[in-house]
Write a protein that holds these residues in place. Structure first.
Motif, PDB file in Angstrom:
ATOM      1  N   ALA A  93       0.918  -1.157   0.190  1.00 50.15           N
ATOM      2  CA  ALA A  93       0.113  -0.091   0.069  1.00 50.15           C
ATOM      3  C   ALA A  93       0.984   1.382  -0.192  1.00 50.15           C
ATOM      4  O   ALA A  93       0.603   2.054  -0.598  1.00 50.15           O
ATOM      5  CB  ALA A  93      -1.062  -0.160   1.399  1.00 50.15           C
ATOM      6  N   PHE A  94       2.048   1.371   0.707  1.00 50.69           N
ATOM      7  CA  PHE A  94       2.763   2.358   0.693  1.00 50.69           C
ATOM      8  C   PHE A  94       3.640   2.502  -0.543  1.00 50.69           C
ATOM      9  O   PHE A  94       4.288   3.738  -0.815  1.00 50.69           O
ATOM     10  CB  PHE A  94       3.650   2.407   1.820  1.00 50.69           C
ATOM     11  CG  PHE A  94       3.214   2.819   2.995  1.00 50.69           C
ATOM     12  CD1 PHE A  94       2.646   4.130   3.352  1.00 50.69           C
ATOM     13  CD2 PHE A  94       3.185   2.107   4.382  1.00 50.69           C
ATOM     14  CE1 PHE A  94       2.152   4.570   4.515  1.00 50.69           C
ATOM     15  CE2 PHE A  94       2.702   2.553   5.560  1.00 50.69           C
ATOM     16  CZ  PHE A  94       2.296   3.841   5.689  1.00 50.69           C
ATOM     17  N   SER A  95       3.558   1.598  -1.493  1.00 51.25           N
ATOM     18  CA  SER A  95       4.341   1.694  -2.739  1.00 51.25           C
ATOM     19  C   SER A  95       3.707   2.664  -3.797  1.00 51.25           C
ATOM     20  O   SER A  95       4.132   2.980  -4.518  1.00 51.25           O
ATOM     21  CB  SER A  95       4.596   0.385  -3.325  1.00 51.25           C
ATOM     22  OG  SER A  95       3.358  -0.264  -3.481  1.00 51.25           O
ATOM     23  N   HIS A  96       2.459   2.914  -3.442  1.00 48.02           N
ATOM     24  CA  HIS A  96       1.584   3.702  -4.320  1.00 48.02           C
ATOM     25  C   HIS A  96       1.051   4.915  -3.398  1.00 48.02           C
ATOM     26  O   HIS A  96       0.516   4.782  -2.461  1.00 48.02           O
ATOM     27  CB  HIS A  96       0.373   3.138  -4.981  1.00 48.02           C
ATOM     28  CG  HIS A  96       0.800   1.999  -5.932  1.00 48.02           C
ATOM     29  ND1 HIS A  96       1.434   1.836  -7.017  1.00 48.02           N
ATOM     30  CD2 HIS A  96       0.711   0.535  -5.600  1.00 48.02           C
ATOM     31  CE1 HIS A  96       1.618   0.819  -7.578  1.00 48.02           C
ATOM     32  NE2 HIS A  96       1.426  -0.167  -6.707  1.00 48.02           N
ATOM     33  N   PRO A  97       1.261   6.134  -3.864  1.00 48.43           N
ATOM     34  CA  PRO A  97       0.823   7.327  -3.098  1.00 48.43           C
ATOM     35  C   PRO A  97      -0.576   7.462  -2.874  1.00 48.43           C
ATOM     36  O   PRO A  97      -0.982   7.924  -1.812  1.00 48.43           O
ATOM     37  CB  PRO A  97       1.370   8.595  -3.901  1.00 48.43           C
ATOM     38  CG  PRO A  97       2.326   7.978  -5.031  1.00 48.43           C
ATOM     39  CD  PRO A  97       2.007   6.563  -5.147  1.00 48.43           C
ATOM     40  N   HIS A  98      -1.338   6.916  -3.688  1.00 45.20           N
ATOM     41  CA  HIS A  98      -2.886   7.112  -3.610  1.00 45.20           C
ATOM     42  C   HIS A  98      -3.253   6.002  -2.757  1.00 45.20           C
ATOM     43  O   HIS A  98      -4.748   6.086  -2.423  1.00 45.20           O
ATOM     44  CB  HIS A  98      -3.526   7.091  -4.752  1.00 45.20           C
ATOM     45  CG  HIS A  98      -3.432   6.066  -5.684  1.00 45.20           C
ATOM     46  ND1 HIS A  98      -2.418   5.579  -6.471  1.00 45.20           N
ATOM     47  CD2 HIS A  98      -4.239   4.794  -6.018  1.00 45.20           C
ATOM     48  CE1 HIS A  98      -2.502   4.589  -7.287  1.00 45.20           C
ATOM     49  NE2 HIS A  98      -3.576   4.097  -6.754  1.00 45.20           N
ATOM     50  N   THR A  99      -2.823   5.103  -2.418  1.00 47.01           N
ATOM     51  CA  THR A  99      -3.106   3.939  -1.384  1.00 47.01           C
ATOM     52  C   THR A  99      -2.436   3.894  -0.166  1.00 47.01           C
ATOM     53  O   THR A  99      -2.761   3.049   0.820  1.00 47.01           O
ATOM     54  CB  THR A  99      -3.009   2.439  -2.034  1.00 47.01           C
ATOM     55  OG1 THR A  99      -1.503   2.559  -2.436  1.00 47.01           O
ATOM     56  CG2 THR A  99      -3.990   2.388  -3.187  1.00 47.01           C
ATOM     57  N   ALA A 100      -1.674   5.128   0.081  1.00 45.00           N
ATOM     58  CA  ALA A 100      -0.880   5.121   1.520  1.00 45.00           C
ATOM     59  C   ALA A 100      -1.864   5.256   2.540  1.00 45.00           C
ATOM     60  O   ALA A 100      -1.479   4.584   3.769  1.00 45.00           O
ATOM     61  CB  ALA A 100       0.187   6.157   1.416  1.00 45.00           C
ATOM     62  N   GLY A 101      -2.954   6.023   2.545  1.00 39.05           N
ATOM     63  CA  GLY A 101      -3.919   5.735   3.710  1.00 39.05           C
ATOM     64  C   GLY A 101      -4.517   4.588   3.990  1.00 39.05           C
ATOM     65  O   GLY A 101      -4.942   4.241   5.306  1.00 39.05           O
ATOM     66  N   LEU A 102      -4.554   3.805   2.917  1.00 47.78           N
ATOM     67  CA  LEU A 102      -5.193   2.423   3.292  1.00 47.78           C
ATOM     68  C   LEU A 102      -4.222   1.624   4.399  1.00 47.78           C
ATOM     69  O   LEU A 102      -4.656   0.974   5.197  1.00 47.78           O
ATOM     70  CB  LEU A 102      -5.321   1.488   2.209  1.00 47.78           C
ATOM     71  CG  LEU A 102      -6.300   1.877   1.159  1.00 47.78           C
ATOM     72  CD1 LEU A 102      -6.462   1.094   0.164  1.00 47.78           C
ATOM     73  CD2 LEU A 102      -7.780   1.844   1.888  1.00 47.78           C
ATOM     74  N   ALA A 103      -2.908   1.977   3.897  1.00 49.09           N
ATOM     75  CA  ALA A 103      -2.047   1.200   4.953  1.00 49.09           C
ATOM     76  C   ALA A 103      -2.063   1.638   6.348  1.00 49.09           C
ATOM     77  O   ALA A 103      -1.685   0.714   7.219  1.00 49.09           O
ATOM     78  CB  ALA A 103      -0.425   1.376   4.280  1.00 49.09           C
ATOM     79  N   VAL A 104      -2.123   2.895   6.478  1.00 51.21           N
ATOM     80  CA  VAL A 104      -2.181   3.465   8.167  1.00 51.21           C
ATOM     81  C   VAL A 104      -3.494   2.730   8.738  1.00 51.21           C
ATOM     82  O   VAL A 104      -3.515   2.346   9.928  1.00 51.21           O
ATOM     83  CB  VAL A 104      -2.287   4.881   7.857  1.00 51.21           C
ATOM     84  CG1 VAL A 104      -2.667   5.424   9.270  1.00 51.21           C
ATOM     85  CG2 VAL A 104      -1.028   5.474   7.477  1.00 51.21           C
ATOM     86  N   GLY A 105      -4.699   2.897   7.821  1.00 48.28           N
ATOM     87  CA  GLY A 105      -5.694   2.152   8.279  1.00 48.28           C
ATOM     88  C   GLY A 105      -5.608   0.447   8.733  1.00 48.28           C
ATOM     89  O   GLY A 105      -6.185   0.043   9.569  1.00 48.28           O
ATOM     90  N   ALA A 106      -4.915  -0.036   7.717  1.00 50.66           N
ATOM     91  CA  ALA A 106      -4.849  -1.352   8.085  1.00 50.66           C
ATOM     92  C   ALA A 106      -3.848  -2.005   8.987  1.00 50.66           C
ATOM     93  O   ALA A 106      -3.889  -2.922   9.802  1.00 50.66           O
ATOM     94  CB  ALA A 106      -4.262  -2.161   6.537  1.00 50.66           C
ATOM     95  N   LEU A 107      -2.999  -1.140   9.398  1.00 46.40           N
ATOM     96  CA  LEU A 107      -2.080  -1.052  10.578  1.00 46.40           C
ATOM     97  C   LEU A 107      -2.892  -1.216  11.844  1.00 46.40           C
ATOM     98  O   LEU A 107      -2.447  -1.746  12.982  1.00 46.40           O
ATOM     99  CB  LEU A 107      -0.813  -0.357  10.549  1.00 46.40           C
ATOM    100  CG  LEU A 107       0.112  -0.299   9.557  1.00 46.40           C
ATOM    101  CD1 LEU A 107       1.235   0.627   9.581  1.00 46.40           C
ATOM    102  CD2 LEU A 107       0.750  -1.777   9.574  1.00 46.40           C
ATOM    103  N   PHE A 108      -3.877  -0.451  11.998  1.00 50.03           N
ATOM    104  CA  PHE A 108      -4.634  -0.518  13.156  1.00 50.03           C
ATOM    105  C   PHE A 108      -5.701  -1.386  13.230  1.00 50.03           C
ATOM    106  O   PHE A 108      -6.704  -1.303  14.068  1.00 50.03           O
ATOM    107  CB  PHE A 108      -5.424   1.005  13.532  1.00 50.03           C
ATOM    108  CG  PHE A 108      -4.134   2.077  13.703  1.00 50.03           C
ATOM    109  CD1 PHE A 108      -3.784   1.860  14.984  1.00 50.03           C
ATOM    110  CD2 PHE A 108      -3.873   2.865  12.662  1.00 50.03           C
ATOM    111  CE1 PHE A 108      -2.656   2.874  15.118  1.00 50.03           C
ATOM    112  CE2 PHE A 108      -2.885   3.961  13.159  1.00 50.03           C
ATOM    113  CZ  PHE A 108      -2.490   3.795  14.595  1.00 50.03           C
ATOM    114  N   ALA A 109      -5.594  -2.493  12.287  1.00 53.50           N
ATOM    115  CA  ALA A 109      -6.688  -3.621  12.406  1.00 53.50           C
ATOM    116  C   ALA A 109      -6.633  -4.197  13.653  1.00 53.50           C
ATOM    117  O   ALA A 109      -7.288  -5.150  13.837  1.00 53.50           O
ATOM    118  CB  ALA A 109      -6.565  -4.505  11.127  1.00 53.50           C
ATOM    119  N   GLY A 110      -5.420  -4.306  14.248  1.00 53.16           N
ATOM    120  CA  GLY A 110      -5.289  -5.029  15.545  1.00 53.16           C
ATOM    121  C   GLY A 110      -6.272  -4.661  16.531  1.00 53.16           C
ATOM    122  O   GLY A 110      -6.566  -5.323  17.481  1.00 53.16           O
ATOM    123  N   ILE A 111      -6.864  -3.561  16.420  1.00 53.28           N
ATOM    124  CA  ILE A 111      -7.918  -3.104  17.311  1.00 53.28           C
ATOM    125  C   ILE A 111      -9.142  -4.084  17.207  1.00 53.28           C
ATOM    126  O   ILE A 111      -9.662  -4.251  18.253  1.00 53.28           O
ATOM    127  CB  ILE A 111      -8.181  -1.455  17.208  1.00 53.28           C
ATOM    128  CG1 ILE A 111      -6.855  -0.706  17.568  1.00 53.28           C
ATOM    129  CG2 ILE A 111      -9.524  -1.291  17.982  1.00 53.28           C
ATOM    130  CD1 ILE A 111      -6.918   0.915  17.386  1.00 53.28           C
TER     131      ILE A 111
END
Length: 177
Positions: free
Chosen positions: A107-125
């Motif tokens: 997700a961080f490899s493409h600028p328009h999908t970087a926001g998805l990566a931040v949300g996915a990292l908080f999937a632990g909640i």
């Protein structure tokens, strides 16, 4: 590709086929073409139902894989003379978190999908609340209070630290290490 919904239902298939943003670079199945081009536009709810059934099938496969992983992890921890708590914190966490690492890197490899990566990292909640709660409803279990409290405090500190870095908009090498 989110502009597809601004078109009429008859023009959505052509829009998906002719717009570069709608092309799938990765993956095996182009779900946009399935939803908008597989069947006529008046059968879109049926197509979405088929995709939902496919999603349930994929979750069943994931559940079967996980059900075979835990007994194997128990055997590995017994042969290495590890407690189940240590095996769960190390091996199980690594096996559970590895897909999150790879999806975040993708997700961080493409600028328009970087926001998805931040949300996915908080999937632990989601995992610590909904999944643990659901499991405890179906199969009640006792939690070892000291390791559980340690893990919860560590997780809360890590989430706070991540939010602090996101709020500042920058990070240092020491923080990432």
């Amino acid at each position: 590709c989110d502009l597809v919904m601004n078109h009429t239902s008859a023009d959505r298939c052509n829009f998906v086929k002719n717009t570069p943003d709608c092309d799938m670079e990765d993956g095996f199945i182009n779900y946009l073409r399935i939803v908008f081009c597989l069947l006529p536009p008046d059968l879109t709810p049926f197509t979405i139902t088929l995709c939902s059934i496919w999603l349930l099938f994929l979750f069943m496969i994931l559940g079967l894989t996980a059900s075979k992983f835990c007994p194997n992890l128990s055997a590995i921890s017994s042969s290495l003379h590890l407690t189940h708590n240590v095996a769960g914190v190390t091996f199980l966490a690594l096996g559970n978190g590895a897909p999150d690492i790879f999806s975040a890197m993708a997700a961080f490899s493409h600028p328009h999908t970087a926001g998805l990566a931040v949300g996915a990292l908080f999937a632990g909640i989601f995992v610590t609340t909904v999944v643990a709660g659901s499991v405890s409803l179906f199969k009640p279990f006792a939690v070892a209070s000291r390791p559980f409290l340690r893990d919860v405090i560590f997780y809360m500190v890590a989430v706070f630290w991540t939010f602090l870095m996101l709020y500042r908009g920058t990070t240092t090498l020491g923080e990432t290490l």
